[in-house]
Structure formats: C-alpha cells, structure tokens
Design a protein around this motif. Structure first.
Motif, PDB file in Angstrom:
ATOM      1  N   ALA A 436     -58.786  21.709  16.712  1.00 32.23           N
ATOM      2  CA  ALA A 436     -59.546  20.499  16.388  1.00 32.23           C
ATOM      3  C   ALA A 436     -59.081  19.245  17.117  1.00 32.23           C
ATOM      4  O   ALA A 436     -59.639  18.172  16.895  1.00 32.23           O
ATOM      5  CB  ALA A 436     -59.491  20.251  14.876  1.00 32.23           C
ATOM      6  N   GLY A 437     -58.080  19.348  17.979  1.00 26.91           N
ATOM      7  CA  GLY A 437     -57.623  18.182  18.725  1.00 26.91           C
ATOM      8  C   GLY A 437     -58.591  17.829  19.840  1.00 26.91           C
ATOM      9  O   GLY A 437     -59.550  18.541  20.127  1.00 26.91           O
ATOM     10  N   ASP A 438     -58.330  16.702  20.494  1.00 31.80           N
ATOM     11  CA  ASP A 438     -59.239  16.225  21.531  1.00 31.80           C
ATOM     12  C   ASP A 438     -58.413  15.568  22.638  1.00 31.80           C
ATOM     13  O   ASP A 438     -58.067  14.389  22.558  1.00 31.80           O
ATOM     14  CB  ASP A 438     -60.223  15.215  20.937  1.00 31.80           C
ATOM     15  CG  ASP A 438     -61.253  14.723  21.943  1.00 31.80           C
ATOM     16  OD1 ASP A 438     -61.263  15.227  23.077  1.00 31.80           O
ATOM     17  OD2 ASP A 438     -62.051  13.834  21.588  1.00 31.80           O
ATOM     18  N   CYS A 439     -58.088  16.360  23.663  1.00 27.70           N
ATOM     19  CA  CYS A 439     -57.289  15.843  24.774  1.00 27.70           C
ATOM     20  C   CYS A 439     -58.211  15.484  25.932  1.00 27.70           C
ATOM     21  O   CYS A 439     -58.964  16.328  26.423  1.00 27.70           O
ATOM     22  CB  CYS A 439     -56.254  16.876  25.209  1.00 27.70           C
ATOM     23  SG  CYS A 439     -54.962  17.170  23.965  1.00 27.70           S
ATOM     24  N   ARG A 440     -58.127  14.231  26.356  1.00 31.39           N
ATOM     25  CA  ARG A 440     -58.993  13.722  27.411  1.00 31.39           C
ATOM     26  C   ARG A 440     -58.152  13.172  28.553  1.00 31.39           C
ATOM     27  O   ARG A 440     -57.032  12.721  28.354  1.00 31.39           O
ATOM     28  CB  ARG A 440     -59.925  12.635  26.867  1.00 31.39           C
ATOM     29  CG  ARG A 440     -60.741  13.109  25.672  1.00 31.39           C
ATOM     30  CD  ARG A 440     -61.872  12.186  25.339  1.00 31.39           C
ATOM     31  NE  ARG A 440     -62.639  12.681  24.191  1.00 31.39           N
ATOM     32  CZ  ARG A 440     -63.839  12.267  23.853  1.00 31.39           C
ATOM     33  NH1 ARG A 440     -64.435  11.328  24.578  1.00 31.39           N
ATOM     34  NH2 ARG A 440     -64.464  12.764  22.798  1.00 31.39           N
ATOM     35  N   VAL A 441     -58.731  13.190  29.732  1.00 30.79           N
ATOM     36  CA  VAL A 441     -58.031  12.709  30.912  1.00 30.79           C
ATOM     37  C   VAL A 441     -58.587  11.343  31.283  1.00 30.79           C
ATOM     38  O   VAL A 441     -59.803  11.105  31.222  1.00 30.79           O
ATOM     39  CB  VAL A 441     -58.159  13.718  32.074  1.00 30.79           C
ATOM     40  CG1 VAL A 441     -59.609  13.978  32.426  1.00 30.79           C
ATOM     41  CG2 VAL A 441     -57.380  13.268  33.289  1.00 30.79           C
ATOM     42  N   GLY A 442     -57.677  10.440  31.647  1.00 25.64           N
ATOM     43  CA  GLY A 442     -58.094   9.091  31.994  1.00 25.64           C
ATOM     44  C   GLY A 442     -58.725   9.018  33.370  1.00 25.64           C
ATOM     45  O   GLY A 442     -58.586   9.936  34.193  1.00 25.64           O
ATOM     46  N   PRO A 443     -59.446   7.939  33.666  1.00 28.67           N
ATOM     47  CA  PRO A 443     -60.098   7.784  34.974  1.00 28.67           C
ATOM     48  C   PRO A 443     -59.077   7.623  36.087  1.00 28.67           C
ATOM     49  O   PRO A 443     -57.919   7.274  35.836  1.00 28.67           O
ATOM     50  CB  PRO A 443     -60.936   6.520  34.790  1.00 28.67           C
ATOM     51  CG  PRO A 443     -60.241   5.749  33.719  1.00 28.67           C
ATOM     52  CD  PRO A 443     -59.668   6.779  32.791  1.00 28.67           C
ATOM     53  N   PRO A 444     -59.472   7.876  37.331  1.00 28.05           N
ATOM     54  CA  PRO A 444     -58.550   7.708  38.466  1.00 28.05           C
ATOM     55  C   PRO A 444     -57.989   6.293  38.500  1.00 28.05           C
ATOM     56  O   PRO A 444     -58.723   5.316  38.394  1.00 28.05           O
ATOM     57  CB  PRO A 444     -59.440   7.993  39.682  1.00 28.05           C
ATOM     58  CG  PRO A 444     -60.599   8.787  39.152  1.00 28.05           C
ATOM     59  CD  PRO A 444     -60.814   8.326  37.746  1.00 28.05           C
ATOM     60  N   ALA A 445     -56.662   6.207  38.660  1.00 27.91           N
ATOM     61  CA  ALA A 445     -56.012   4.891  38.695  1.00 27.91           C
ATOM     62  C   ALA A 445     -54.709   5.004  39.482  1.00 27.91           C
ATOM     63  O   ALA A 445     -53.616   4.980  38.916  1.00 27.91           O
ATOM     64  CB  ALA A 445     -55.743   4.379  37.287  1.00 27.91           C
ATOM     65  N   GLY A 446     -54.810   5.168  40.779  1.00 25.96           N
ATOM     66  CA  GLY A 446     -53.621   5.277  41.601  1.00 25.96           C
ATOM     67  C   GLY A 446     -52.941   6.621  41.433  1.00 25.96           C
ATOM     68  O   GLY A 446     -53.573   7.637  41.109  1.00 25.96           O
ATOM     69  N   ALA A 447     -51.621   6.633  41.612  1.00 20.14           N
ATOM     70  CA  ALA A 447     -50.872   7.892  41.577  1.00 20.14           C
ATOM     71  C   ALA A 447     -50.637   8.396  40.155  1.00 20.14           C
ATOM     72  O   ALA A 447     -50.459   9.588  39.931  1.00 20.14           O
ATOM     73  CB  ALA A 447     -49.532   7.713  42.290  1.00 20.14           C
ATOM     74  N   THR A 448     -50.633   7.491  39.198  1.00 22.48           N
ATOM     75  CA  THR A 448     -50.338   7.886  37.817  1.00 22.48           C
ATOM     76  C   THR A 448     -51.573   8.444  37.135  1.00 22.48           C
ATOM     77  O   THR A 448     -52.657   7.875  37.226  1.00 22.48           O
ATOM     78  CB  THR A 448     -49.820   6.676  37.016  1.00 22.48           C
ATOM     79  OG1 THR A 448     -48.640   6.181  37.649  1.00 22.48           O
ATOM     80  CG2 THR A 448     -49.478   7.093  35.593  1.00 22.48           C
ATOM     81  N   LYS A 449     -51.379   9.568  36.456  1.00 20.70           N
ATOM     82  CA  LYS A 449     -52.466  10.199  35.711  1.00 20.70           C
ATOM     83  C   LYS A 449     -52.153  10.107  34.222  1.00 20.70           C
ATOM     84  O   LYS A 449     -50.992  10.152  33.812  1.00 20.70           O
ATOM     85  CB  LYS A 449     -52.647  11.650  36.139  1.00 20.70           C
ATOM     86  CG  LYS A 449     -52.987  11.805  37.631  1.00 20.70           C
ATOM     87  CD  LYS A 449     -53.146  13.255  38.000  1.00 20.70           C
ATOM     88  CE  LYS A 449     -53.541  13.419  39.468  1.00 20.70           C
ATOM     89  NZ  LYS A 449     -52.423  13.087  40.384  1.00 20.70           N
ATOM     90  N   THR A 450     -53.207  10.010  33.416  1.00 25.33           N
ATOM     91  CA  THR A 450     -53.051   9.790  31.981  1.00 25.33           C
ATOM     92  C   THR A 450     -53.833  10.829  31.190  1.00 25.33           C
ATOM     93  O   THR A 450     -54.972  11.151  31.531  1.00 25.33           O
ATOM     94  CB  THR A 450     -53.541   8.384  31.587  1.00 25.33           C
ATOM     95  OG1 THR A 450     -52.792   7.410  32.315  1.00 25.33           O
ATOM     96  CG2 THR A 450     -53.366   8.144  30.090  1.00 25.33           C
ATOM     97  N   VAL A 451     -53.206  11.330  30.134  1.00 25.23           N
ATOM     98  CA  VAL A 451     -53.883  12.193  29.161  1.00 25.23           C
ATOM     99  C   VAL A 451     -53.720  11.558  27.786  1.00 25.23           C
ATOM    100  O   VAL A 451     -52.618  11.160  27.404  1.00 25.23           O
ATOM    101  CB  VAL A 451     -53.308  13.622  29.156  1.00 25.23           C
ATOM    102  CG1 VAL A 451     -53.906  14.443  28.004  1.00 25.23           C
ATOM    103  CG2 VAL A 451     -53.579  14.319  30.483  1.00 25.23           C
TER     104      VAL A 451
END
Length: 467
Positions: A436-451
């Motif tokens: 039931a969790g919801d893991c999403r990836v953030g938009p492109p923003a340089g070298a750092t990636k976000t979840v």
C-alpha cells in the motif's frame, strides 16, 4: 510477484533450460485414523484406478453466442493445467485459444505455482516452490492466446473490461531471498486476508484497511527470441510490469513480435503499492478477467503504453533504475511529440517536467520499473512531492546521484518510520509498504535524484469506524 536479488546465477540466465510443468509431489499424508465400523472403506484397488484421459478440448465449445459492443465473439477460457504454465513462456508453445481482432475473452487465472500458494500454505512451503524449481518464475500464466491477423510490427490493444478476484489474497516475503532487502530481512512471513468485494477493501492488519484495486500484474505477448524464458522480467513485450494504474477500463498497447502475438496473463493482484518492495503485492487470482483484443496496423511502438480514462502512461524499465529513469524520460518526450502535445523535443521536455507525475512501479523483478502519468486534458497543476509528513500521509525521502540508492533510502526509512510511529513489526511494515505504499521519483534536477515514499494515514482506523 517480483524479484530483485536472485540467489543463483541460473535464476538470471535467459533463456531458461527446459523443465517439467508438473507440480512438486505432495508431502506424504499422515496415517488416517481407523474408520468407524459403519463407514465403508474405499477398496485400495478402486482408490488407485487411473483417471480417464479426456482428450483434446473442442474450442468451438468455448465460444458463446453473445457479442460485445464491437460485434466480436466472447470466448471462455478456464484456468486448468492444460491452459496455464507455471513460471515461463515460450513463443513455440501451442496456443490454448484462437480469437479474432475485436473478440473478447472471459478468462480465469490461478494463484502462484499452479494454485499451490493458497490460504494454509506456509512460508516454508512457498520457499520450496522457488528453491526446488530454480529458473522459473512463481506466476501461473493463462495462455497463450493466438490473435488471428496479428503480425510482427503490429500493435495489440488489450482492454480490461471486467476484473473479479477470488475472495482472498496473500502477501509474503521469502526468507533471505528476493525483494528489495533480502539481507536485511532473513526471516520470512506469509499473510492471507479476506477481500471484501462489496466494500472493496481488506483488513491487512488489525485495524489497518487497504483498498482493493485489482489489476493484472502480468499481461503481455510473446517475446521475439525463441526458447523458454522466466516470467519474472518485464520488457518491451510488457509482461510483469506491475503498474497498479492498469485497472478495469484501462487499455494497454503492446508491440507484436511473433505471428498471432500470443497473449498471456497471470500474477493477478488485488492491489499493490508503488515499489512492491517486499517482493509481493496483494497476490490473488481472478475468477474473471474479461478483456477485448484489437490488432492495430501501421502503428509503430517500441515500448508498451497504457491508456486510462484520464491519463496516458509511458514506461521505462531496466535492470538499473537510473537507466530506467532515462528511458522513461525519452519515452514520455516521444509520446508528447508524437501526439502533437508539443512541437519538438525541447518543448516536450519542458512540458514533461512542468507536469511531472512519475512513480516507481517495482524494484524486485530483476528488471526495475518506472512510469509517468500524463493527463489527457489540461487541468489543475500536479501537486509537488512533499518533503515531510503531511496531514494525510507519512513521508520519507531519499536523495542520491544513484536512483537505486535513493529508492533504498526512502523505502527503508518508511519501513522504520511505521515501526516507530505505528508500532508495527518490521516484517509487517515491510509487507504494508509493499502492498500500500507509494514511492515516486522526483523530476530531473541536475545530478541528484530524489525518491519520495508515502503511506496514507487513512489506512489506520478502528473496526467500529468502518461500519
């Protein structure tokens, strides 16, 4: 079900060597107590008489006279040992049903391992279905279905008309094997739960209710390469995509690689979280999966796309989540240009980032998955991903130049957060985030990636509050 860490090299080798379809021999039954004197015993000779061989089915008896809205026939396909495979697919496998473009199929699916994973099966027994049969996936797959007129280079459209699950589902993690964190979870656990198909919810844990949102975790066509392949990794042929937005009313468009396409489905889910981190969703079987198939000529498609009532879904899949993320952006930009939502790639990239709504489907199928939702019509702006707990959700964040590590950080932090704040055991938290969790990836923003991983607070309520 999905697999990230495979314990033996043979599990990763594709194509697979041939193996028997037969289910493992059952454990010897305990000695039966003496029968009462007034109960007749079945003679041993009668009990061991072989069952009659029925012979081939008559496919004409699987067609009903009813027609769908487009005039096609409706075919019925029960799930039997003759109409399913356990954990593999081969483009040389004879089809179990032949239909025409525009026809519908009302088919059944089985639970995993040819219906062996059902309420009462222990985690030790489930593990044996993996360790005793290396190389194959866990899924029971109904098919293949030959679609007359489908040729390599065509696109097959499959629309989900109706989904009716069984009354139960299961979630489990195999001890020390598979999943996102096999080393961190050396102990296994299996849970079975009742699906309330009136309220469309299930009580996953005492006082914790998850919405029932059924969808086929696996639905795809035959791949181009000959040989027998595991059902675990998804690809351009679709297969084990595990996209929880692919629900009743949605359609998937899949490139065709062999004559007749050869459609198959299984891994039937009653629901799933984005990420599916402990290996399994709410694994079930379908009493009815009603689909309509249509062959589309002249449409070039490299990767599958999904259409819902409100959105188009583009995908990116690879063993490395970073490459999957890059593919996702390319596929989304390509969609925006092809559909004339943007005049060129530069404008499409800007539009994609502005309306970014992208998720991680799973990280446990050897090949990991991402997908983006693009609204069909302009509406309110997509909400930005939260960076801290909100009134409606628990939130954890992972950042790293490596998207795999960012996902690991965010999802493990969510597991630990629910242990701390809601008093769950680590295994229960692992399973709940998976289902039931919801893991999403953030938009492109340089070298750092976000979840960003979220778990709805609405899952928790008292039983009295639900009445």
């Amino acid at each position: 079900m999905r697999y990230r860490h495979l314990a033996a090299a043979s599990l990763l080798a594709l194509p697979l060597v041939a193996f028997a379809q037969t289910a493992p021999a059952p454990a010897p039954a305990p000695a039966a107590p003496p029968a009462p004197a007034d109960v007749p015993l079945i003679a041993r000779t009668q009990a061991t008489v072989p069952q009659p061989v029925l012979g081939p089915v008559d496919q004409a008896l699987r067609v009903t006279p009813a027609t769908n809205a487009k005039g096609g026939k409706i075919h019925m396909l029960p799930a039997t040992l003759e109409t399913t495979q356990w954990g593999w697919f081969d483009n040389a496998q004879p089809p179990v049903l032949t239909v025409k473009s525009g026809d519908s199929i009302a088919l059944e699916t089985m639970m995993h391992a040819h219906n062996q994973v059902v309420p009462g099966t222990t985690i030790e027994q489930i593990k044996k279905t993996r360790t005793d049969y290396p190389g194959r996936g866990p899924h029971s797959l109904t098919g293949p279905i030959f679609i007359d007129g489908a040729e390599p280079g065509d696109v097959l459209k499959v629309t989900l008309n109706k989904i009716v699950p069984r009354s139960y589902a299961t979630n489990f993690n195999v001890p020390g094997m598979f999943g996102e964190f096999p080393k961190e979870f050396p102990d296994g656990q299996v849970k079975y739960f009742y699906l309330d198909l009136v309220k469309m919810e299930t009580e996953f844990l005492p006082g914790v209710f998850i919405p029932v949102k059924p969808f086929p975790g696996t639905l795809g066509v035959a791949r181009a390469e000959p040989g027998r392949y595991s059902s675990v990794p998804p690809g351009k042929y679709a297969g084990n995509l595990d996209i929880n937005e692919f629900t009743e009313g949605a359609s998937i468009y899949i490139p065709v690689f062999v004559k007749g396409a050869l459609l198959w489905t299984g891994d039937s889910h009653a629901g799933q979280g984005n990420g599916e981190i402990n290996l399994t969703a709410m694994e079930s079987a379908f009493r009815e999966l009603n689909v309509t198939v249509e062959v589309i000529k002249g449409q070039k498609l490299e990767w599958p796309r999904i259409e819902t009532k409100t959105h188009w879904i583009t995908i990116g899949y690879d063993r490395d989540l970073n490459i999957a993320y890059d593919l996702l952006q390319k596929e989304t930009v390509k969609y925006l240009v092809e559909t004339k939502k943007a005049p060129d790639e530069a404008a499409a990239t800007k539009l994609m980032v502005t309306n970014w709504d992208c998720r991680i489907s799973e990280v446990v199928n050897v090949v990991k998955g991402t997908y983006c939702m693009t609204a069909k019509t302009a509406g309110k702006p997509v909400a930005k991903l939260p960076t801290a707990e909100t009134a409606t959700a628990f939130v954890t964040v992972g950042t790293d130049a490596d998207l795999n590590k960012a996902m690991d950080t965010a999802s493990m932090a969510m597991i630990n957060l629910l242990v701390e704040k809601k008093g769950l055991t680590r295994l229960d938290s692992y399973g709940l985030v998976s289902a039931a969790g919801d893991c999403r990836v953030g938009p492109p923003a340089g070298a750092t990636k976000t979840v960003v991983c979220q778990t709805p607070k609405s899952l928790w309520r008292t039983k009295t509050a639900s009445k």
